[in-house]
Scaffold this active site. Structure first.
Site, PDB file in Angstrom:
ATOM      1  N   ASP A 174       3.192   2.705  -2.297  1.00  0.00           N
ATOM      2  CA  ASP A 174       3.646   2.878  -3.323  1.00  0.00           C
ATOM      3  C   ASP A 174       5.456   3.179  -3.777  1.00  0.00           C
ATOM      4  O   ASP A 174       5.739   2.125  -4.576  1.00  0.00           O
ATOM      5  CB  ASP A 174       2.086   2.776  -4.788  1.00  0.00           C
ATOM      6  CG  ASP A 174       1.308   2.303  -3.936  1.00  0.00           C
ATOM      7  OD1 ASP A 174       1.306   1.594  -3.430  1.00  0.00           O
ATOM      8  OD2 ASP A 174       0.658   2.921  -5.225  1.00  0.00           O
ATOM      9  N   TYR A 182       3.151  11.220  -3.309  1.00  0.00           N
ATOM     10  CA  TYR A 182       2.239   9.829  -3.077  1.00  0.00           C
ATOM     11  C   TYR A 182       3.391   9.672  -1.481  1.00  0.00           C
ATOM     12  O   TYR A 182       2.477  10.048  -0.217  1.00  0.00           O
ATOM     13  CB  TYR A 182       2.760   9.230  -4.355  1.00  0.00           C
ATOM     14  CG  TYR A 182       1.775   8.284  -4.119  1.00  0.00           C
ATOM     15  CD1 TYR A 182       0.681   8.072  -3.683  1.00  0.00           C
ATOM     16  CD2 TYR A 182       2.048   7.050  -5.171  1.00  0.00           C
ATOM     17  CE1 TYR A 182      -0.846   7.684  -4.271  1.00  0.00           C
ATOM     18  CE2 TYR A 182       1.027   5.685  -5.239  1.00  0.00           C
ATOM     19  CZ  TYR A 182      -0.337   6.310  -4.921  1.00  0.00           C
ATOM     20  OH  TYR A 182      -1.063   4.921  -5.182  1.00  0.00           O
ATOM     21  N   GLY A 218       0.384  -0.894   0.273  1.00  0.00           N
ATOM     22  CA  GLY A 218      -0.267  -0.326  -0.161  1.00  0.00           C
ATOM     23  C   GLY A 218       0.596   1.199  -0.340  1.00  0.00           C
ATOM     24  O   GLY A 218       0.537   2.552  -0.161  1.00  0.00           O
ATOM     25  N   GLU A 246      -7.286  12.335  -1.072  1.00  0.00           N
ATOM     26  CA  GLU A 246      -5.719  11.140  -0.507  1.00  0.00           C
ATOM     27  C   GLU A 246      -5.022  11.307  -0.018  1.00  0.00           C
ATOM     28  O   GLU A 246      -5.790  10.235   1.460  1.00  0.00           O
ATOM     29  CB  GLU A 246      -6.237  11.106  -2.100  1.00  0.00           C
ATOM     30  CG  GLU A 246      -5.076   8.989  -1.918  1.00  0.00           C
ATOM     31  CD  GLU A 246      -4.410   9.064  -3.336  1.00  0.00           C
ATOM     32  OE1 GLU A 246      -4.653   9.469  -4.273  1.00  0.00           O
ATOM     33  OE2 GLU A 246      -3.596   7.432  -3.434  1.00  0.00           O
TER      34      GLU A 246
HETATM   35  C1  DGY Z   1      -2.132   2.577  -7.934  1.00  0.00           C
HETATM   36  O1  DGY Z   1      -3.028   2.370  -9.665  1.00  0.00           O
HETATM   37  O2  DGY Z   1      -1.384   3.808  -7.521  1.00  0.00           O
HETATM   38  C2  DGY Z   1      -2.454   1.599  -6.846  1.00  0.00           C
HETATM   39  O3  DGY Z   1      -2.120   2.589  -5.744  1.00  0.00           O
HETATM   40  C3  DGY Z   1      -2.211   0.255  -6.705  1.00  0.00           C
HETATM   41  O4  DGY Z   1      -2.677  -0.449  -6.353  1.00  0.00           O
END
Ligand code: DGY
Length: 429
Positions: free
Chosen positions: A162, A349, A160, A393
């Site tokens: 990434d 992110y 999770g 997010e």
């Molecule tokens: C994305 O598409 O960025 C997701 O985090 C993959 O799970």
């Protein structure tokens, strides 16, 4: 203000409802995501308990034969997303899905739902029990390779987190598949590219997917011979916590026969946590399994040791020192990556932003382990950043600016269940 934010949060969850399950946000993530759905259920439970249980039931409907619950469930294709089902080419219980999993928060969410429910809802936990047990077992068998006492991953997406710099060692050690077909990213059409992973990272993410697909998603082959294998304190601590919560549910349900197995996982999980302790920075860190090399940054996963209830007093003290040091550098804590570490970026992110679901778990652990001041600070920080910027997010931990996806389901859910004015604060144990 409170009333409006509560209404906005509910409206977001209703807008993102796709009929029994909830997408994280339209266009950027148009399917059911595993740990998103679990946190979303917490929020929905504040106003519609039946629908909250349904969210979890639809998640477990897509459980593979080996027990894995996939990270994405593609009930219907959507050209807005890459990589979709035609790239993964696998399924779970007959439903197109991804070939990797995600942090197993399910048991912990089920426990929370039961604890806040009338006794009659225990039966709902009973009907999810077997799936949850099988998924916990899957992690123990398929993500603890020979010689490694800790939970590992074969893809950063499974954690999770990434593009956290935690993965740099494993990412640098692998090569992009020379036969990787060309592809078109969709995420950067829906979000600011400067807040998303790089193209180089995407080439490697897709190389990992191609390897799994080329090997028919045989998890043993992927773990033993795949391009990437790193141990993650985030997955490990969340899994261990879920084992503890699953044990409690088993006791409520009178399922004494499974207790010895769950106890053996808990014992292995506590011992395995030592694998992550990095003396060089005095913290629990990601480790590359093949080389044994530690990542050298303090992440929000490092802070989950309290949630898992592991560590000596000294290890907990060192972890607290990191959390307090970092809190002095951010206005809204706890960021996903240490602002003093290389590669910190406050809006990219997992390289810096604040994530509500991580802070919920960190705060819960701190409250339970007798550190209520920090626990409450995290809750109020999330409240304030949502008041400032809305239901994004994730958030820049320094300016509070909202990042990437808007009208985001888990942010709305955790406002309702935890951070908002009427939401129940976490009580210390
Ligand atoms: C994305 O598409 O960025 C997701 O985090 C993959 O799970």
């Amino acid at each position: 203000m409170t009333e409006t934010l509560n209404q906005q949060a509910m409206a977001i969850l209703q807008k993102n409802d796709r009929g029994g399950f909830t997408i994280p946000t339209a266009r950027l993530y148009p399917f059911q995501w595993n740990w998103d759905s679990a946190f979303i259920a917490l929020g929905i439970a504040t106003y519609d308990r039946e629908r909250a249980w349904q969210e979890l039931e639809m998640l477990t409907d897509a459980q593979a034969d080996d027990g894995m619950i996939p990270h994405i469930i593609f009930r219907k294709d959507d050209a807005d997303y890459f990589p979709g089902p035609s790239i993964w080419q696998t399924e779970a219980a007959g439903i197109p899905a991804s070939g990797i999993s995600q942090p197993p928060v399910l048991a912990s969410i089920v426990r929370h739902l039961v604890e806040t429910a009338p006794a009659s809802e225990l039966a709902r936990a009973g009907s999810l029990f077997e799936s949850t047990l099988r998924w916990q077992r899957w992690y123990f068998h398929y993500r603890r390779p020979e010689g490694c006492p800790a939970i590992c991953t074969v893809h950063p997406w499974e954690t999770g987190r990434d593009n956290c710099p935690d993965w740099d060692i494993g990412m640098r050690a692998m090569a992009v598949d020379p036969d990787l077909p060309s592809y078109k990213r969709k995420d950067i059409e829906h979000a600011d590219p400067s807040q998303r992973p790089s193209h180089e990272e995407y080439d490697k993410y897709i190389t990992m997917v191609k390897f799994g697909r080329d090997h028919n998603w045989d998890q043993s082959v992927i773990v033993n011979n795949g391009p990437f294998l790193m141990a993650d304190p985030g997955l490990h601590f969340i899994w261990l916590r879920a084992c503890r919560d699953l044990r409690e549910i088993a006791v409520w349900l009178g399922k004494d026969d499974v207790l010895p197995e769950i106890d053996s996982w808990i014992e292995a999980g506590i011992a395995g946590a030592e694998y992550f302790w990095n003396d060089a920075i005095q913290a629990y860190c990601v480790r590359d399994v093949r080389s044994g090399t530690f990542s050298d940054g303090f992440s929000n996963a490092s802070a989950l040791c309290f949630y898992a209830d592991v560590g000596s007093q000294a290890q907990r003290d060192h972890t607290l020192e990191h959390i307090r040091r970092i809190a002095k550098q951010t206005k809204f804590g706890q960021p996903s990556w240490d602002p003093e570490a290389a590669r910190f970026e406050s809006q990219r992110y997992w390289c810096g932003p604040l994530w509500c679901q991580m802070n919920y778990m960190i705060s819960k652990g701190l409250a339970e382990q007798g550190i209520p001041d920090l626990a409450e600070k995290m809750r109020l920080d999330l409240r304030h950043v949502i008041e400032l910027s809305g239901f994004y997010e994730c958030f820049d931990p320094i300016s509070g600016a909202g990042c990437i996806g808007q009208d985001f389901s888990w942010t709305a859910a955790l406002w309702l269940a935890w951070a908002g004015y009427d939401a129940p604060a976490i009580q210390a144990a």
